[in-house]
Write an enzyme that holds these catalytic residues in place. Structure first.
Site, PDB file in Angstrom:
ATOM      1  N   THR A 104       0.841  -1.149   0.186  1.00 30.09           N
ATOM      2  CA  THR A 104       0.023   0.067  -0.078  1.00 30.09           C
ATOM      3  C   THR A 104       0.850   1.256   0.140  1.00 30.09           C
ATOM      4  O   THR A 104       0.783   2.354  -0.632  1.00 30.09           O
ATOM      5  CB  THR A 104      -0.997  -0.015   1.202  1.00 30.09           C
ATOM      6  OG1 THR A 104      -1.924  -1.139   0.957  1.00 30.09           O
ATOM      7  CG2 THR A 104      -1.784   1.209   1.286  1.00 30.09           C
ATOM      8  N   SER A 321      46.674 -12.730  -2.232  1.00 30.52           N
ATOM      9  CA  SER A 321      47.097 -12.749  -0.856  1.00 30.52           C
ATOM     10  C   SER A 321      47.921 -11.549  -0.565  1.00 30.52           C
ATOM     11  O   SER A 321      48.592 -10.847  -1.167  1.00 30.52           O
ATOM     12  CB  SER A 321      48.091 -13.991  -0.469  1.00 30.52           C
ATOM     13  OG  SER A 321      48.565 -14.111   0.849  1.00 30.52           O
ATOM     14  N   SER A 322      47.630 -11.282   0.975  1.00 28.08           N
ATOM     15  CA  SER A 322      48.662  -9.996   1.469  1.00 28.08           C
ATOM     16  C   SER A 322      49.891 -10.242   1.888  1.00 28.08           C
ATOM     17  O   SER A 322      50.473  -9.505   2.295  1.00 28.08           O
ATOM     18  CB  SER A 322      47.515  -9.265   2.622  1.00 28.08           C
ATOM     19  OG  SER A 322      47.373 -10.076   3.419  1.00 28.08           O
ATOM     20  N   LYS A 327      50.535 -15.160  -5.299  1.00 25.33           N
ATOM     21  CA  LYS A 327      49.386 -16.130  -5.117  1.00 25.33           C
ATOM     22  C   LYS A 327      48.218 -15.524  -6.241  1.00 25.33           C
ATOM     23  O   LYS A 327      48.062 -14.360  -5.777  1.00 25.33           O
ATOM     24  CB  LYS A 327      49.033 -16.291  -3.680  1.00 25.33           C
ATOM     25  CG  LYS A 327      47.957 -17.258  -3.507  1.00 25.33           C
ATOM     26  CD  LYS A 327      47.806 -17.485  -2.106  1.00 25.33           C
ATOM     27  CE  LYS A 327      46.979 -19.035  -1.752  1.00 25.33           C
ATOM     28  NZ  LYS A 327      45.510 -18.634  -2.133  1.00 25.33           N
TER      29      LYS A 327
END
Length: 467
Positions: A104, A321-322, A327
């Site tokens: 509504t 990856s950090s 990777k």
């Protein structure tokens, strides 16, 4: 803006009075919805606003043609609808998509915006509903209970067009990779254990095949949404909607929307039930399951690259990856997996919402449509990134695949019809134990003539139905 200094106008409803921003096209009902439903913080789906405006325009024009609305009022409402459709009033729809009231608030938000824009067009001031009233004029011959589900379905139909395009593009990309990899023979695996040889192209062709079925399922489910209960008003009996008006409004809606819509054969059924939405959600879930399975396979085949299967290379899209240099992770298949999880969960929400309706109306359409749209849109975007950022750039490590086939015992099954299952099993076990290629072991033990062995253990031939 500091609302303490903002100019306002007073509007009244059955609950009482509220101060509405003087320059707002929405009114008191919309303002109450803003106060009551700060749920998701998300805007209404733009296609829903568009669909609702087209429904309102169709009803206004039909009512004007029937003489139920003064011609000038009908025209002003229709023109206001066009203003909405070109986007000039987009900021006037602040209602949260998840709300109580069976939609509504969404319907009244549109009614108020159109009424005030029509009033303005007729030279009046916003809030002077003696000129154009949100309920009496804009909502003439309608109820939220036929308008909201109709606009909800029309919105889903439109959102399905880009999804089907994205799905077809993905099918085409998989088919192209299947052709490119047709000569790459690899070890097939069942239960993650070596089975018998298969071609990498055959695997990709199978991915394309299952998604082609999804295209067919989704098209069928989309077409089920084309049946609307517009004209049924509150409970499907058509109270306050002349049948001629209702038929004309639907015909105009088909014209304005460009969609081949049709009227429910039983408007009470059409008002009570949302099974067409459940069917679409189920088809979306099925597609999501298939996409997730394909993504699982891609991650497995690309695993490693040195210590895993290493059969294919996925395009490198970002550092993985950090802490681990060099990777690269399968981020695109991973995001598709996550999208699939969301779609599967959304399907449960849609199912529960559809089941929870009582008697003549389902009050839970807002969450049903919200989750249905989320599934459609996230799947669309997921398939696009899978196609562009992954599938088209996949390459095969053909030599590694060949070595895994020739150095394994997976070809032993081809010898069963000629030396028996027991002897073939013994050869396979010995090949694994001694790290001796099955072909070399079979030649050494002279289980069959050399030429026969060469023919039977041809890796490519083993992947074809007729040899």
């Amino acid at each position: 803006m500091d609302t303490r200094t903002q100019a306002t106008r007073m509007e009244r409803d059955i609950v009482g009075e509220l101060a509405v921003p003087a320059d707002a096209y929405y009114g008191v009902h919309t303002l109450r919805a803003m106060q009551n439903f700060p749920i998701t913080g998300q805007p209404l789906q733009p296609e829903m606003i568009r669909a609702l405006a087209q429904i309102k325009k169709a009803c206004a024009v039909a009512a004007g043609e029937q003489g139920a609305l003064d011609a000038s009022v009908a025209q002003a409402i229709a023109d206001a609808c066009d203003d909405v459709l070109i986007g000039t009033l987009n900021d006037q729809f602040p209602v949260d998509p998840v709300q109580g009231g069976a939609g509504t608030s969404v319907n009244m938000n549109m009614n108020e915006v159109l009424a005030n824009r029509a009033i303005e067009r007729m030279g009046g001031r916003k809030g002077d509903y003696a000129l154009v009233h949100p309920n009496d004029h804009v909502n003439y011959g309608q109820s939220t209970n036929d308008v909201y589900p109709s606009c909800g379905k029309l919105t889903a139909i439109r959102l399905m067009a880009p999804l089907l395009d994205a799905l077809q593009a993905l099918v085409d990309a998989l088919a192209e990779r299947a052709a490119a990899f047709d000569d790459v023979v690899k070890m097939g695996r069942t239960q993650l254990q070596d089975a018998v040889p298969i071609r990498l192209g055959q695997e990709f062709a199978a991915y394309a095949a299952v998604l082609r079925r999804d295209v067919a399922r989704l098209r069928t489910a989309r077409d089920g949404l084309r049946t609307l209960n517009l004209g049924g008003t509150a409970v499907g009996t058509g109270l306050n909607a002349d049948p001629a008006f209702a038929r004309r409004a639907l015909a105009l809606l088909c014209e304005y929307s460009g969609e081949p819509l049709r009227r429910s054969e039983d408007l009470i059924d059409g008002t009570q039930n949302l099974d067409a939405c459940v069917q679409l959600s189920a088809a979306l879930k099925t597609c999501a399951v298939n996409l997730s399975k394909i993504s699982n396979d891609l991650r497995l085949m690309a695993s490693g690259p040195s210590a895993g299967l290493g059969e294919i290379n996925l395009p490198a899209r970002q550092n993985g990856s950090s802490i681990m240099p060099g990777k690269i992770n399968p981020v695109i298949p991973e995001v598709v997996n996550q999208i699939a999880f969301g779609v599967i969960g959304n399907d449960l929400t849609v199912t529960l919402a559809a089941e929870a309706g009582q008697l003549e109306l389902n009050a839970f359409e807002p969450i049903l449509f919200y989750k249905l749209y989320e599934s459609i849109q996230t799947l669309t975007q997921g398939m696009r990134t899978l196609t562009v950022n992954c599938i088209r750039g996949i390459t095969a490590n053909a030599e590694r695949c060949r070595r895994q086939v020739e150095e394994g015992a997976g070809m032993a099954a081809a010898l069963c019809p000629y030396i028996g299952y027991t002897r073939a099993s013994s050869l396979a076990r010995e090949a694994v134990r001694s790290h001796t290629p099955l072909r070399a072991l079979a030649q050494r033990e002279a289980v069959l003539p050399e030429a026969r062995l060469e023919a039977l253990l041809d890796p490519y031939a083993l992947t074809t139905a007729q040899r």
